[in-house]
Design an enzyme around this catalytic site. Structure first.
Site, PDB file in Angstrom:
ATOM      1  N   ARG A 193     -11.073  15.447   7.494  1.00 49.49           N
ATOM      2  CA  ARG A 193     -11.465  16.222   6.173  1.00 49.49           C
ATOM      3  C   ARG A 193     -12.915  16.510   6.751  1.00 49.49           C
ATOM      4  O   ARG A 193     -13.594  15.778   7.698  1.00 49.49           O
ATOM      5  CB  ARG A 193     -11.772  14.889   5.218  1.00 49.49           C
ATOM      6  CG  ARG A 193     -10.451  14.446   4.814  1.00 49.49           C
ATOM      7  CD  ARG A 193     -10.599  13.332   3.618  1.00 49.49           C
ATOM      8  NE  ARG A 193      -9.350  12.768   3.413  1.00 49.49           N
ATOM      9  CZ  ARG A 193      -9.273  11.189   3.458  1.00 49.49           C
ATOM     10  NH1 ARG A 193     -10.333  10.781   3.718  1.00 49.49           N
ATOM     11  NH2 ARG A 193      -7.876  10.881   3.292  1.00 49.49           N
ATOM     12  N   ASN A 226       0.869  -1.257   0.041  1.00 54.86           N
ATOM     13  CA  ASN A 226      -0.174   0.035   0.064  1.00 54.86           C
ATOM     14  C   ASN A 226       1.040   1.196   0.077  1.00 54.86           C
ATOM     15  O   ASN A 226       1.283   1.668   1.038  1.00 54.86           O
ATOM     16  CB  ASN A 226      -0.935  -0.158   1.294  1.00 54.86           C
ATOM     17  CG  ASN A 226      -1.780   1.086   1.275  1.00 54.86           C
ATOM     18  OD1 ASN A 226      -1.945   2.002   0.321  1.00 54.86           O
ATOM     19  ND2 ASN A 226      -2.606   1.054   2.224  1.00 54.86           N
ATOM     20  N   ARG A 260      -2.339  -1.749  -3.962  1.00 55.43           N
ATOM     21  CA  ARG A 260      -3.398  -1.307  -3.639  1.00 55.43           C
ATOM     22  C   ARG A 260      -3.345   0.322  -4.870  1.00 55.43           C
ATOM     23  O   ARG A 260      -2.516   1.047  -4.484  1.00 55.43           O
ATOM     24  CB  ARG A 260      -3.576  -0.662  -2.240  1.00 55.43           C
ATOM     25  CG  ARG A 260      -4.956   0.268  -1.970  1.00 55.43           C
ATOM     26  CD  ARG A 260      -4.538   1.058  -0.870  1.00 55.43           C
ATOM     27  NE  ARG A 260      -5.462   1.889  -0.565  1.00 55.43           N
ATOM     28  CZ  ARG A 260      -5.684   3.160   0.227  1.00 55.43           C
ATOM     29  NH1 ARG A 260      -4.553   3.330   0.620  1.00 55.43           N
ATOM     30  NH2 ARG A 260      -6.596   3.960   0.072  1.00 55.43           N
ATOM     31  N   GLU A 317      -7.655  -5.132   4.211  1.00 55.20           N
ATOM     32  CA  GLU A 317      -7.769  -4.860   2.871  1.00 55.20           C
ATOM     33  C   GLU A 317      -6.539  -5.705   2.635  1.00 55.20           C
ATOM     34  O   GLU A 317      -6.572  -6.080   1.460  1.00 55.20           O
ATOM     35  CB  GLU A 317      -7.498  -3.267   3.079  1.00 55.20           C
ATOM     36  CG  GLU A 317      -8.845  -2.750   2.890  1.00 55.20           C
ATOM     37  CD  GLU A 317      -8.630  -1.185   3.536  1.00 55.20           C
ATOM     38  OE1 GLU A 317      -8.077  -0.989   4.667  1.00 55.20           O
ATOM     39  OE2 GLU A 317      -8.808  -0.148   2.660  1.00 55.20           O
ATOM     40  N   HIS A 339     -12.321   3.174  -0.477  1.00 54.46           N
ATOM     41  CA  HIS A 339     -12.282   2.082   0.610  1.00 54.46           C
ATOM     42  C   HIS A 339     -12.921   0.617   0.005  1.00 54.46           C
ATOM     43  O   HIS A 339     -13.608  -0.119   0.767  1.00 54.46           O
ATOM     44  CB  HIS A 339     -12.820   2.366   1.787  1.00 54.46           C
ATOM     45  CG  HIS A 339     -12.288   3.523   2.666  1.00 54.46           C
ATOM     46  ND1 HIS A 339     -13.165   4.436   3.423  1.00 54.46           N
ATOM     47  CD2 HIS A 339     -10.913   3.828   2.999  1.00 54.46           C
ATOM     48  CE1 HIS A 339     -12.219   5.235   3.869  1.00 54.46           C
ATOM     49  NE2 HIS A 339     -10.925   4.877   3.732  1.00 54.46           N
TER      50      HIS A 339
END
Ligand code: AMP
Length: 402
Positions: free
Chosen positions: A240, A8, A90, A386, A179
């Site tokens: 965010r 990742n 990823r 993940e 995601h």
């Protein structure tokens, strides 16, 4: 028994996990962080369970891959690089091109490159890491696993923005979500573990961590998701802002003289829980401040919970009914306080009933039902993974077997 590396690569970091498949055993994991700095960090788990951490200059992702490869051999984690049969990457943005994972070849690489303007901090870094791995482990196959792929099943009404259609046609501006690998994983585990006898299940998955998104899933396919063109949209997050009236941007510019990039950075890095509370983006710090009666921390937490409850309501309507609500990721797996706040914010309308004891118990990897039998919608905690999903896709797409 084959070894698969999940990678990742972020804008300034490279996380990795080496698996033994199909046993799904984690051999090692670690991170190269603060890439581009003189005082970057390289940390890797050794076979005896301890970690080795170094502070050193790491000029780019290629150097990070070199460090990882050397550590694997020097620390006797593997005896030869040829043991690694596949590497899964990823990829944050797959645009309209990818609705599932794909072998990373010249064509895939060209498309990921073309999508760099949609994910400038990520897609470039992914390709740099891919090239470095290709040089270092030339015999291993590479597979691209896209964060956006799972959401490609959305209908136009769910992914278009109500701006002139030409912006979609000419510039591919639409909701892509993020995601996706996690939502897909959660949906699969939910089906296998909790919904075996339910035909055509409808579920809502809450991936709530430092970045947060929700997904409405019907029959294993994404129907709607809360992130948008980029991960800035949707619910309130750590730093965010989530959904916001676009007029806020030009108004701040007119009032402060800041550039659009500066305001955009404020929306991405200085907003959310951090911006409202003035304390931190981390829910552990927010919880501590709430206990001390910090008003802004309390408001931030309530805003966070309410924004998630609003999406749960929206997705309940979109799906028609809901068979399972899934809590996951850093906050969803670990914060009983935040889970309770979210349930409180929508329990009356949806008939939710939280099992307080189970909610307190199921943290740090413990998982299961956190709702009582009275709850009209069952609620569960499922730890996401993940990296494992990426490793599984490497085995599947490279057609590897023992
Ligand atoms: P993630 O991005 O999924 O790794 O989630 C990281 C976030 O999860 C952190 O920033 C915290 O807000 C939250 N988190 C992790 N552990 C805990 C915990 N024990 N209690 C409360 N929040 C936690």
């Amino acid at each position: 028994m084959i070894k698969i590396m999940s990678v990742n690569a972020g804008s300034s970091s490279l996380k990795f996990k080496l698996f033994e498949m199909p046993e799904e055993k984690v051999i090692t994991s670690g991170i190269a962080d603060r890439i581009g700095h003189e005082d970057a960090i390289f940390s890797i788990k050794l076979l005896d369970g301890t970690s080795k951490k170094q502070i050193l200059p790491i000029k780019d992702h290629a150097r990070a891959v070199e460090l990882l490869i050397s550590a694997l051999i020097d620390e006797h984690i593997i005896s030869s690089l040829s043991e690694i049969k596949g590497i899964g990457h990823r990829i944050v943005q797959g645009g309209k091109y990818f609705s599932h994972s794909e072998i990373l070849n010249e064509d895939t690489e060209a498309k990921i490159k073309e999508l760099i303007p949609l994910a400038p901090l990520h897609n470039g870094a992914h390709l740099t890491a891919f090239k470095a791995f290709k040089n270092a482990v030339p015999d291993a196959g590479n597979v691209a696993v896209f964060d956006t792929a799972f959401h490609q099943s959305m209908e136009m009404e769910d992914y278009l923005y109500a701006i002139p259609y030409e912006y979609y046609e000419k510039y591919s501006i639409r909701r892509y979500g993020a995601h996706g690998t996690s939502h897909d994983y959660l949906s699969q585990i939910a089906k296998e573990t909790y919904l075996k006898n339910v035909e055509h299940p409808s579920i809502i998955t809450l991936h709530i961590g430092s970045g947060s998104s929700l997904c409405a899933i019907k029959d294993g396919k994404c129907v709607a998701t809360s992130m948008g063109l980029t991960p800035l949209a949707g619910v309130v997050m750590g730093t965010r802002c989530g959904d916001i009236d676009p007029s806020v941007m030009p108004y701040i510019i007119s009032q402060t003289g800041k550039t659009s990039q500066e305001v955009y950075d404020i929306f991405n890095f200085q907003s959310g829980l951090k911006g409202i509370s003035g304390v931190s983006n981390d829910t552990r710090d927010i919880e501590e401040a709430m206990e001390k009666g910090n008003e802004r921390a309390i408001i931030a937490a309530k805003m966070f919970a309410r924004s998630i409850a609003n999406y749960i309501g929206q997705y309940y309507v979109r799906l028609g009914h809901v068979d399972l609500l899934v809590f996951s990721a850093g906050i969803g797996e670990n914060s009983s306080t935040f889970r309770k706040l979210i349930v409180e914010a929508c329990k009356e309308a949806l008939g939710l009933d939280l099992d307080e004891a189970k909610n307190l118990e199921y943290v740090h990897g413990k998982h299961g039902y956190i709702s009582t039998k009275k709850s009209k919608i069952p609620m569960v905690v499922i730890p996401t993974d993940e990296e494992l999903m990426i490793a599984k896709d490497v085995v599947k797409y490279l057609k590897l077997s023992d």
